[in-house]
Design an enzyme around this catalytic site. Structure first.
Site, PDB file in Angstrom:
ATOM      1  N   SER A 144      32.884  43.147  35.063  1.00  0.00           N
ATOM      2  CA  SER A 144      33.163  43.724  36.381  1.00  0.00           C
ATOM      3  C   SER A 144      32.470  45.074  36.486  1.00  0.00           C
ATOM      4  O   SER A 144      32.317  45.786  35.476  1.00  0.00           O
ATOM      5  CB  SER A 144      34.668  43.920  36.555  1.00  0.00           C
ATOM      6  OG  SER A 144      34.924  44.674  37.732  1.00  0.00           O
ATOM      7  N   TYR A 158      42.323  47.238  33.241  1.00  0.00           N
ATOM      8  CA  TYR A 158      41.398  46.139  33.563  1.00  0.00           C
ATOM      9  C   TYR A 158      39.948  46.596  33.367  1.00  0.00           C
ATOM     10  O   TYR A 158      39.135  45.897  32.781  1.00  0.00           O
ATOM     11  CB  TYR A 158      41.652  45.695  35.005  1.00  0.00           C
ATOM     12  CG  TYR A 158      40.642  44.738  35.600  1.00  0.00           C
ATOM     13  CD1 TYR A 158      40.705  43.368  35.342  1.00  0.00           C
ATOM     14  CD2 TYR A 158      39.633  45.200  36.443  1.00  0.00           C
ATOM     15  CE1 TYR A 158      39.786  42.497  35.906  1.00  0.00           C
ATOM     16  CE2 TYR A 158      38.720  44.336  37.017  1.00  0.00           C
ATOM     17  CZ  TYR A 158      38.800  42.981  36.743  1.00  0.00           C
ATOM     18  OH  TYR A 158      37.891  42.114  37.311  1.00  0.00           O
TER      19      TYR A 158
HETATM   20  P1  NAP Z   1      40.792  34.535  41.016  1.00  0.00           P
HETATM   21  O1  NAP Z   1      40.331  34.104  42.367  1.00  0.00           O
HETATM   22  O2  NAP Z   1      42.079  35.286  40.895  1.00  0.00           O
HETATM   23  O3  NAP Z   1      40.828  33.253  40.064  1.00  0.00           O
HETATM   24  C1  NAP Z   1      41.195  33.431  38.729  1.00  0.00           C
HETATM   25  C2  NAP Z   1      41.001  32.145  37.976  1.00  0.00           C
HETATM   26  O4  NAP Z   1      41.287  32.396  36.579  1.00  0.00           O
HETATM   27  C3  NAP Z   1      41.939  31.039  38.406  1.00  0.00           C
HETATM   28  O5  NAP Z   1      41.268  29.817  38.198  1.00  0.00           O
HETATM   29  C4  NAP Z   1      43.125  31.182  37.444  1.00  0.00           C
HETATM   30  O6  NAP Z   1      43.841  29.973  37.248  1.00  0.00           O
HETATM   31  C5  NAP Z   1      42.385  31.571  36.181  1.00  0.00           C
HETATM   32  N1  NAP Z   1      43.168  32.349  35.200  1.00  0.00           N
HETATM   33  C6  NAP Z   1      43.773  33.537  35.394  1.00  0.00           C
HETATM   34  N2  NAP Z   1      44.353  33.943  34.240  1.00  0.00           N
HETATM   35  C7  NAP Z   1      44.092  32.986  33.318  1.00  0.00           C
HETATM   36  C8  NAP Z   1      44.433  32.805  31.952  1.00  0.00           C
HETATM   37  N3  NAP Z   1      45.160  33.699  31.264  1.00  0.00           N
HETATM   38  N4  NAP Z   1      44.003  31.681  31.331  1.00  0.00           N
HETATM   39  C9  NAP Z   1      43.273  30.767  31.997  1.00  0.00           C
HETATM   40  N5  NAP Z   1      42.924  30.877  33.276  1.00  0.00           N
HETATM   41  C10 NAP Z   1      43.343  31.971  33.921  1.00  0.00           C
HETATM   42  O7  NAP Z   1      39.691  35.454  40.296  1.00  0.00           O
HETATM   43  P2  NAP Z   1      38.173  35.783  40.723  1.00  0.00           P
HETATM   44  O8  NAP Z   1      38.197  36.928  41.660  1.00  0.00           O
HETATM   45  O9  NAP Z   1      37.434  34.555  41.039  1.00  0.00           O
HETATM   46  O10 NAP Z   1      37.642  36.392  39.317  1.00  0.00           O
HETATM   47  C11 NAP Z   1      36.894  35.634  38.393  1.00  0.00           C
HETATM   48  C12 NAP Z   1      36.342  36.583  37.354  1.00  0.00           C
HETATM   49  O11 NAP Z   1      35.521  37.568  37.985  1.00  0.00           O
HETATM   50  C13 NAP Z   1      37.432  37.362  36.589  1.00  0.00           C
HETATM   51  O12 NAP Z   1      37.049  37.522  35.260  1.00  0.00           O
HETATM   52  C14 NAP Z   1      37.448  38.694  37.309  1.00  0.00           C
HETATM   53  O13 NAP Z   1      37.938  39.718  36.483  1.00  0.00           O
HETATM   54  C15 NAP Z   1      35.981  38.860  37.647  1.00  0.00           C
HETATM   55  N6  NAP Z   1      35.734  39.789  38.764  1.00  0.00           N
HETATM   56  C16 NAP Z   1      36.200  39.539  40.027  1.00  0.00           C
HETATM   57  C17 NAP Z   1      35.952  40.448  41.042  1.00  0.00           C
HETATM   58  C18 NAP Z   1      36.423  40.259  42.463  1.00  0.00           C
HETATM   59  O14 NAP Z   1      36.284  41.199  43.286  1.00  0.00           O
HETATM   60  N7  NAP Z   1      36.951  39.108  42.830  1.00  0.00           N
HETATM   61  C19 NAP Z   1      35.229  41.612  40.765  1.00  0.00           C
HETATM   62  C20 NAP Z   1      34.783  41.839  39.481  1.00  0.00           C
HETATM   63  C21 NAP Z   1      35.035  40.911  38.492  1.00  0.00           C
HETATM   64  P3  NAP Z   1      44.990  29.484  38.316  1.00  0.00           P
HETATM   65  O15 NAP Z   1      44.232  28.969  39.536  1.00  0.00           O
HETATM   66  O16 NAP Z   1      45.717  28.401  37.629  1.00  0.00           O
HETATM   67  O17 NAP Z   1      45.813  30.684  38.630  1.00  0.00           O
END
Ligand code: NAP
Length: 249
Positions: A144, A158
């Site tokens: 991130s 985080y």
């Molecule tokens: P999201 O929409 O909240 O989706 C999270 C996904 O991870 C879901 O499939 C969830 O499963 C799964 N998950 C969460 N905790 C888990 C665990 N302990 N074990 C296995 N699966 C788990 O997240 P996102 O925004 O797409 O983020 C994806 C990645 O990008 C993450 O690493 C996040 O830190 C990174 N990121 C996101 C952003 C942003 O602005 N969105 C920015 C920077 C980095 P369930 O569906 O079953 O809950």
């Protein structure tokens, strides 16, 4: 050649789901994991199957070693030789200052974001490395922009967890560079997904987007494109790189 296999942790929603759909469209056989949202995971699997692709969904908490061992064993048995791991599963908790945070929160945040990525990376290397009899592969970690911004007043824990993912990316890339494995990280900025609900601010991207040079948030698909490029042979000389997808932030 049979189609390559890509494992995407947290592939049921957000960036992981967009990556899964994009991977299937590019001819990968896809394994996704989810934590608790089985309906979302099944929806992605169905979409891929309806498009003529192959996909399976596996429940696994990436922060639990037994779950990760079962996950990789299932992929071995049901799909075959793993080519690409996308370490995408990640989470954050309600935004607050560091002096309000407790030990349990730090353990949960570090466990899911850091230990989860390490466990999955280890299992992938054991299968992909030529040192272990594998034929090589790629690992893409979801870090991130928080790792260099620090996320003050929101989630320093985080941000620090993603800093650890950055360091792992750099070190592991060097460790396995001559064993046929490339390791890179994508560092998204403000992306429209559900993760901001966990922070207690569903509208976070729109609130903060004025601080982005491009003046907008990003889509999960825009991040997925970068992940898929790093997983592809088009990036064959790229390893140990932290690639920002932030609209310039
Ligand atoms: P999201 O929409 O909240 O989706 C999270 C996904 O991870 C879901 O499939 C969830 O499963 C799964 N998950 C969460 N905790 C888990 C665990 N302990 N074990 C296995 N699966 C788990 O997240 P996102 O925004 O797409 O983020 C994806 C990645 O990008 C993450 O690493 C996040 O830190 C990174 N990121 C996101 C952003 C942003 O602005 N969105 C920015 C920077 C980095 P369930 O569906 O079953 O809950």
């Amino acid at each position: 050649m049979s189609k390559p296999i890509m494992l995407i942790t947290g592939g049921s929603r957000g960036i992981g789901a967009a990556t899964a759909l994009g991977a299937a469209a590019r001819g990968y056989r896809v394994a996704i994991t989810y934590l608790g949202n089985v309906a979302a995971a099944n929806e992605i699997v169905q979409k891929i199957q309806q498009g003529g692709g192959e996909a399976i969904a596996i429940q696994a908490d990436v922060g639990i070693e037994a779950d990760v061992l079962r996950l990789f064993k299932t992929v071995d048995e049901k799909m075959g030789v793993l080519h690409a791991l996308v370490n995408n599963a990640g989470m954050l908790e309600k935004k607050m200052r560091l002096d309000q945070m407790d030990l349990g929160r730090w353990q949960r945040v570090l466990n899911a974001n850091v230990i989860g990525s390490f466990l999955c990376a280890r299992e992938a290397v054991l299968r992909m490395s030529t040192k272990h009899g594998g034929i090589g592969g790629v690992i893409v970690n979801l870090s991130s922009a928080a790792s260099r911004l620090g996320s003050p007043n929101e989630f320093i824990d985080y941000a620090a967890a993603k800093g650890a993912v950055d360091s792992m990316t750099i070190g592991l890339a060097k460790e396995v560079a001559i064993e046929g494995i490339r390791v890179n990280a994508v560092r998204p900025g403000l992306i429209y997904t559900d993760i901001h609900i966990s922070a207690g601010e569903p509208g976070r991207v729109d609130r903060a987007k004025a601080g982005v040079p491009m003046q907008r948030g990003g889509s999960a698909e825009e991040v997925a494109e970068t992940v898929l490029w790093l997983a592809s042979d088009e990036s064959s000389y790229v390893t140990g790189t932290l690639l920002d997808v932030t609209g310039g932030r």
